[in-house]
Structure formats: C-alpha cells, structure tokens
Design a protein around this motif. Structure first.
Motif, PDB file in Angstrom:
ATOM      1  N   PRO A 198       0.810  -1.218   0.000  1.00  0.00           N
ATOM      2  CA  PRO A 198       0.000   0.000   0.000  1.00  0.00           C
ATOM      3  C   PRO A 198       0.841   1.266   0.000  1.00  0.00           C
ATOM      4  CG  PRO A 198      -0.875  -1.607   1.553  1.00  0.00           C
ATOM      5  CD  PRO A 198       0.438  -2.143   1.090  1.00  0.00           C
ATOM      6  N   SER A 199       1.999   1.223   0.692  1.00  0.00           N
ATOM      7  CA  SER A 199       2.812   2.432   0.748  1.00  0.00           C
ATOM      8  C   SER A 199       3.402   2.794  -0.603  1.00  0.00           C
ATOM      9  CB  SER A 199       3.950   2.251   1.775  1.00  0.00           C
ATOM     10  OG  SER A 199       4.762   1.139   1.393  1.00  0.00           O
ATOM     11  N   SER A 200       3.599   1.772  -1.478  1.00  0.00           N
ATOM     12  CA  SER A 200       4.174   2.042  -2.789  1.00  0.00           C
ATOM     13  C   SER A 200       3.117   2.202  -3.882  1.00  0.00           C
ATOM     14  CB  SER A 200       5.140   0.920  -3.188  1.00  0.00           C
ATOM     15  OG  SER A 200       4.447  -0.326  -3.260  1.00  0.00           O
ATOM     16  N   LEU A 201       1.831   2.255  -3.485  1.00  0.00           N
ATOM     17  CA  LEU A 201       0.740   2.363  -4.464  1.00  0.00           C
ATOM     18  C   LEU A 201       0.792   3.728  -5.153  1.00  0.00           C
ATOM     19  CD1 LEU A 201      -1.809   0.882  -5.521  1.00  0.00           C
ATOM     20  CD2 LEU A 201      -3.098   2.160  -3.807  1.00  0.00           C
ATOM     21  N   PRO A 202       0.854   3.769  -6.474  1.00  0.00           N
ATOM     22  CA  PRO A 202       0.901   5.052  -7.153  1.00  0.00           C
ATOM     23  C   PRO A 202      -0.423   5.801  -7.003  1.00  0.00           C
ATOM     24  CG  PRO A 202       0.636   3.273  -8.735  1.00  0.00           C
ATOM     25  CD  PRO A 202       0.884   2.628  -7.410  1.00  0.00           C
ATOM     26  N   SER A 203      -0.322   7.114  -7.059  1.00  0.00           N
ATOM     27  CA  SER A 203      -1.519   7.944  -6.948  1.00  0.00           C
ATOM     28  C   SER A 203      -2.230   7.950  -8.291  1.00  0.00           C
ATOM     29  CB  SER A 203      -1.125   9.362  -6.528  1.00  0.00           C
ATOM     30  OG  SER A 203      -2.265  10.181  -6.523  1.00  0.00           O
ATOM     31  N   SER A 204      -3.402   7.319  -8.340  1.00  0.00           N
ATOM     32  CA  SER A 204      -4.160   7.236  -9.586  1.00  0.00           C
ATOM     33  C   SER A 204      -5.630   7.056  -9.265  1.00  0.00           C
ATOM     34  CB  SER A 204      -3.651   6.069 -10.440  1.00  0.00           C
ATOM     35  OG  SER A 204      -4.522   5.856 -11.532  1.00  0.00           O
ATOM     36  N   PRO A 205      -6.515   7.722 -10.013  1.00  0.00           N
ATOM     37  CA  PRO A 205      -7.949   7.519  -9.755  1.00  0.00           C
ATOM     38  C   PRO A 205      -8.404   6.118 -10.129  1.00  0.00           C
ATOM     39  CG  PRO A 205      -7.617   8.889 -11.704  1.00  0.00           C
ATOM     40  CD  PRO A 205      -6.271   8.720 -11.068  1.00  0.00           C
ATOM     41  N   PHE A 206      -7.604   5.364 -10.870  1.00  0.00           N
ATOM     42  CA  PHE A 206      -7.989   4.017 -11.274  1.00  0.00           C
ATOM     43  C   PHE A 206      -7.437   2.945 -10.330  1.00  0.00           C
ATOM     44  CE2 PHE A 206      -8.190   6.592 -15.087  1.00  0.00           C
ATOM     45  CZ  PHE A 206      -9.381   6.199 -15.675  1.00  0.00           C
ATOM     46  N   MET A 207      -6.764   3.360  -9.212  1.00  0.00           N
ATOM     47  CA  MET A 207      -6.189   2.396  -8.279  1.00  0.00           C
ATOM     48  C   MET A 207      -6.129   3.013  -6.889  1.00  0.00           C
ATOM     49  SD  MET A 207      -2.482   0.518  -8.579  1.00  0.00           S
ATOM     50  CE  MET A 207      -2.836   0.003 -10.233  1.00  0.00           C
ATOM     51  N   HIS A 208      -6.554   2.247  -5.865  1.00  0.00           N
ATOM     52  CA  HIS A 208      -6.485   2.739  -4.494  1.00  0.00           C
ATOM     53  C   HIS A 208      -6.493   1.556  -3.541  1.00  0.00           C
ATOM     54  CE1 HIS A 208     -10.735   1.825  -3.830  1.00  0.00           C
ATOM     55  NE2 HIS A 208     -10.983   2.423  -4.994  1.00  0.00           N
ATOM     56  N   PRO A 209      -6.131   1.778  -2.259  1.00  0.00           N
ATOM     57  CA  PRO A 209      -6.079   0.662  -1.304  1.00  0.00           C
ATOM     58  C   PRO A 209      -7.477   0.110  -1.024  1.00  0.00           C
ATOM     59  CG  PRO A 209      -4.815   2.532  -0.519  1.00  0.00           C
ATOM     60  CD  PRO A 209      -5.604   3.015  -1.695  1.00  0.00           C
ATOM     61  N   SER A 210      -7.480  -1.175  -0.691  1.00  0.00           N
ATOM     62  CA  SER A 210      -8.757  -1.817  -0.362  1.00  0.00           C
ATOM     63  C   SER A 210      -9.119  -1.541   1.091  1.00  0.00           C
ATOM     64  CB  SER A 210      -8.668  -3.319  -0.601  1.00  0.00           C
ATOM     65  OG  SER A 210      -7.676  -3.895   0.239  1.00  0.00           O
ATOM     66  N   ARG A 211     -10.341  -1.842   1.451  1.00  0.00           N
ATOM     67  CA  ARG A 211     -10.823  -1.706   2.817  1.00  0.00           C
ATOM     68  C   ARG A 211     -10.880  -3.094   3.438  1.00  0.00           C
ATOM     69  NH1 ARG A 211     -15.907   2.444   1.782  1.00  0.00           N
ATOM     70  NH2 ARG A 211     -14.651   4.197   0.913  1.00  0.00           N
ATOM     71  N   CYS A 212     -10.062  -3.323   4.466  1.00  0.00           N
ATOM     72  CA  CYS A 212      -9.956  -4.654   5.071  1.00  0.00           C
ATOM     73  C   CYS A 212     -10.453  -4.615   6.512  1.00  0.00           C
ATOM     74  CB  CYS A 212      -8.511  -5.144   5.048  1.00  0.00           C
ATOM     75  SG  CYS A 212      -7.841  -5.301   3.369  1.00  0.00           S
ATOM     76  N   THR A 213     -11.112  -5.692   6.913  1.00  0.00           N
ATOM     77  CA  THR A 213     -11.616  -5.820   8.280  1.00  0.00           C
ATOM     78  C   THR A 213     -11.220  -7.189   8.811  1.00  0.00           C
ATOM     79  OG1 THR A 213     -13.734  -6.648   7.463  1.00  0.00           O
ATOM     80  CG2 THR A 213     -13.573  -4.272   7.879  1.00  0.00           C
ATOM     81  N   GLN A 214     -11.021  -7.253  10.144  1.00  0.00           N
ATOM     82  CA  GLN A 214     -10.696  -8.505  10.817  1.00  0.00           C
ATOM     83  C   GLN A 214     -11.981  -9.105  11.376  1.00  0.00           C
ATOM     84  OE1 GLN A 214      -7.713  -9.982  11.029  1.00  0.00           O
ATOM     85  NE2 GLN A 214      -6.642  -8.334   9.905  1.00  0.00           N
ATOM     86  N   LEU A 215     -12.183 -10.379  11.089  1.00  0.00           N
ATOM     87  CA  LEU A 215     -13.384 -11.056  11.561  1.00  0.00           C
ATOM     88  C   LEU A 215     -13.024 -12.484  11.927  1.00  0.00           C
ATOM     89  CD1 LEU A 215     -16.440 -10.944  12.050  1.00  0.00           C
ATOM     90  CD2 LEU A 215     -16.740 -11.726   9.671  1.00  0.00           C
ATOM     91  N   MET A 216     -13.090 -12.770  13.263  1.00  0.00           N
ATOM     92  CA  MET A 216     -12.846 -14.126  13.755  1.00  0.00           C
ATOM     93  C   MET A 216     -11.520 -14.673  13.233  1.00  0.00           C
ATOM     94  SD  MET A 216     -16.708 -15.705  13.488  1.00  0.00           S
ATOM     95  CE  MET A 216     -16.153 -17.231  14.265  1.00  0.00           C
ATOM     96  N   GLY A 217     -10.500 -13.853  13.342  1.00  0.00           N
ATOM     97  CA  GLY A 217      -9.164 -14.290  12.990  1.00  0.00           C
ATOM     98  C   GLY A 217      -8.857 -14.288  11.515  1.00  0.00           C
TER      99      GLY A 217
END
Length: 449
Positions: A198-217
């Motif tokens: 994620p830290s090396s993800l280029p700035s682009s409207p066609f690419m962005h970090p995902s939304r992750c959640t922890q659930l039961m391990g």
C-alpha cells in the motif's frame, strides 16, 4: 366522250337559232358559245376526276381491311398463365399487347420473367417464372463456429459453447473467485495478482487501497463499486474497465457507439451530429434542418441525414423542345406542348425529386420508395429503372396493379451517395401516353446505428 359533248353542244346551239328563224350566228357569238361549252366541259372533267379519286380511296380501304381480316387470328387472346407457387399474378386481360406481372411472397425470389406480354402470334414473351426459396444461410451469417438453420424469411443460429447472440457474435462472460485469508470474493473480471505494498501504491484515480476488516481471525478486504481486488495480499483495488469487459455481452454492447472508461464506471459518447438518448447508451440523430442548425441558402433545400445534413438545389430538367416549371420544391411539370411538336410530347410529363437517408450496412432487400398512379388512362402501366449512380444496388418491381417499388438489393457501406431514376409509363396499344420520372437520392451514413 368529250368530242361527242362538243358536237352535241354545237348542234344544240344550231337548233336554237333555227327554231327562232335566225340566220347562222356570227363569229363572236360562236366564240362565246364555245367558251361556255369549254367551261361546262371543264366542270364535268373535274367532277369526273374527283369521283375517280374517291373510288380509288374506297378500293384501297377495302383492300387493306380484307388483308387485316385475313391475317387476324380467329381467337385473339393468349393462353392463360399459371400462378407460380408461393407467388402472385397481376393482370387478367389476355389480349394482344397486354401485360401480366408476377410477384413472390416474402422469403422467396423470382426466377424468370417479371413481366410477360401477349404477342401478335398469341404467345407470351419471356419465360414462365417461378418463386425460389431464399437461402438465408447462403452468406454464412453465424460466427464463431455457429450452425445456421434456414427458415422462411429469416435464419437461426445455434451457437457453440461460450458464444451467444443472433449471429453468435457475443462471448459469454465467466465468473471467478479470489480467495484471500480464507475469504472468498466473487467478481466478473479476470484476477490481477500483484505484490505492490500500500505504501508504494501510485496515486491514480484508477487504483487505491482496499478496505480490510478482521473477523474471527480472518481478514476480509472489499472494494467500492466499479473496482475489484487485485494483489495477493488483497490490499489493492483496481478499476474495472467496463468498456472492455462488457464490449460484447449477452445484452449487447454497453454503448451503441463509443464507450469511455472512467474511475469506477463508464460513459457513452456519440459522434458529431448525434445526441445521447435518455438511457445514456444509444445515440439519436440531430435534425439540423428542423432545428435550423444548417447553412443552406434560400434557393437550396435542406435534407436531414444521419449525423448531418445536405444542402441540395432542385433544378428542373433542360430538354430540347420541352420546357418545365417548378410546381413544388421537389416537383417539375412540363408545359403544354405545341400540336405538331412530337419531341415535346415524348418528354417526361413530370420529374419528381426524393431524398432518403439510411444507416450504413442496412439489411437488404428493403423497400425504399413506392410510386403509383391515381388513375390509369391507357391499358398498360409499366415501371422501370433508368439508371443513376450506384444502379447495381437497386431494382424495381411491382407491388400492385398500379404501384411499383424501388428496392435496395444489397447493403451499402457508408458514407456514400447513391442515385436511381424510376420511370412510370402509361401506354395505350403500345403507344406512350405519358411518362413520369422520379429521381431518388440515397444518403448512406457512415454509422450502422
């Protein structure tokens, strides 16, 4: 005979003078009497010659009538013609000089003579026509290995696995899953694997970090609509190119003309001369003539076409020994002809101009224009194709006893401008009573929607 008349006239004069006891007439009196006799004989001679000429005319008339009657057949009609299977026959009169026309039902094409004329030999011109079924599969319309089934006036394609559509032109999309930390994500786009952090993800409207959640391990990562998980660690969302993915889906293309991919979605565009419809997928032609978005002059006629317009100038024909006057913006009528001007009477009675606009690769055969007579003065009405630019794309056939129609026989790739001249002629015993010309101009758009 004339000498006898002279002698009798002189004797009559002599008896006249003798009966009154007069002496022989003088020289002047005798000359006057001879002049009167000459006038009398001249009148008799003229009357005699006139009687001879009249008698000669009557003899010639009797002779020509006798010749016609001797050569005239006993039965003055041609044999009855059969109606072709899957077709129709127009015309019931079987007398010499009359025509019979044939048509085929939809899905069949005419083989043989479209029109046949009863000749003086009491035989029909041309060949007996038949209606042959049109092989809709002859052009191999089914793509990608599909099987064509010929039906009446249409065809059906049986597609192989992975293809759909009327001609098997649409690939059937496949679904897949991406598993990340025991979580399953369903998507409709091929997976993209990446090790980008994620830290090396280029700035682009066609690419962005995902939304992750922890659930039961376990970790579950998601993306917003229009994006899909990309990367082995499920931490990147990449834009879905709907234009490429759904270019030819089961429901057809996303856009009828051009698709532009946008971050998380797409938008449709139309070529110049078109606007998007309310569904934001299809294109609607702009009528520049109706909305006055044209640059035609006053002496020109604005003709709306698909994606544009044409400025045309309608001019009456210039034919030797005949003159025309414009009775409407698209019609010219011939002025009355002098009694002894045969060349003028053979010129067209009227010339009409029609302008049509069609899309590229329009399916054929297709009726473009119909021409009919409100009433028929003669015993025969004929329709014909005189010529024009692109004549091979057209044909003329009857659609009724008093109606003919211009057909487009094969698709045309636009942009193109085609012309055809259709003639309707009225005849009485093979003598032309009137000719009517319709000039049809076809503007073919470069687009097929």
């Amino acid at each position: 005979m004339i000498r006898t008349c002279i002698i009798l006239a002189i004797l009559c004069l002599y008896q006249t003078y003798s009966s009154f006891g007069q002496d022989c007439p003088s020289k002047q009196e005798l000359q006057g009497a001879l002049r009167q006799v000459h006038k009398l004989l001249s009148a008799h001679e003229a009357s005699y010659l006139q009687s001879i000429r009249s008698l000669r005319k009557k003899l010639n008339l009797l002779q020509s009538t006798a010749v016609r009657q001797s050569t005239k057949p006993v039965n003055g009609t041609c044999p009855k013609l059969e109606v072709p299977s899957n077709g129709r026959k127009l015309g019931r009169v079987l007398a010499v000089g009359h025509e019979v026309h044939f048509l085929c039902e939809p899905g069949y094409e005419l083989v043989g003579s479209e029109s046949r004329v009863c000749q003086e030999s009491l035989s029909w011109s041309g060949q007996q026509p038949s209606c042959k079924s049109i092989d809709e599969c002859a052009s191999n319309p089914c793509l990608n290995g599909g099987t064509c089934v010929d039906e009446v006036n249409r065809f059906l394609c049986t597609c192989t696995k992975g293809w759909a559509g009327a001609t098997c032109q649409t690939p059937v999309p496949t679904f897949f899953t991406v598993v990340s930390n025991a979580s399953t994500i369903a998507t409709t786009s091929p997976p993209f694997f990446s090790s980008i952090a994620p830290s090396s993800l280029p700035s682009s409207p066609f690419m962005h970090p995902s939304r992750c959640t922890q659930l039961m391990g376990s970790t579950r990562c998601t993306c917003e609509a229009g994006f899909t998980i990309s990367g082995r660690d499920s931490n990147i969302c990449i834009d879905i190119d709907e234009c490429e993915l759904f270019h030819m889906g089961q429901a057809g293309r996303l856009c009828v003309h051009n698709c532009v991919n946008t971050p998380g979605g797409y938008r449709c565009t139309c070529p110049s001369g078109y606007n998007l419809t309310r569904d934001s997928r299809n294109c609607k032609d702009i009528d520049e003539c109706e909305t006055r978005q044209h640059n035609c002059t006053r002496d020109q006629l604005c003709v709306n076409t698909y994606g544009g317009f044409q400025c045309v100038r309608v001019e009456c024909p210039r034919i030797r020994n005949a003159t025309y006057v414009k009775t409407s913006p698209v019609r010219c009528e011939r002025n009355p002809c002098p009694v002894d001007n045969k060349a003028c009477s053979q010129a067209p009675n009227s010339v009409s101009f029609h302008y049509l606009s069609v899309v590229s690769n329009l399916s054929a055969p297709r009726v473009l224009f119909r021409m009919s007579a409100a009433r028929v003065l003669g015993d025969t009405l004929r329709f014909g194709l005189l010529g024009g630019r692109g004549r091979r794309y057209f044909t003329v056939q009857r659609s009724g006893r008093q109606t003919g129609q211009l057909l487009l026989v094969s698709p045309v790739q636009g942009p193109a401008t085609l012309e055809a001249e259709v003639e309707m002629s009225e005849l009485e015993r093979r003598a032309t009573l009137g000719r009517y010309i319709t000039k049809v101009t076809l503007f073919v758009s470069p687009y097929s929607f």
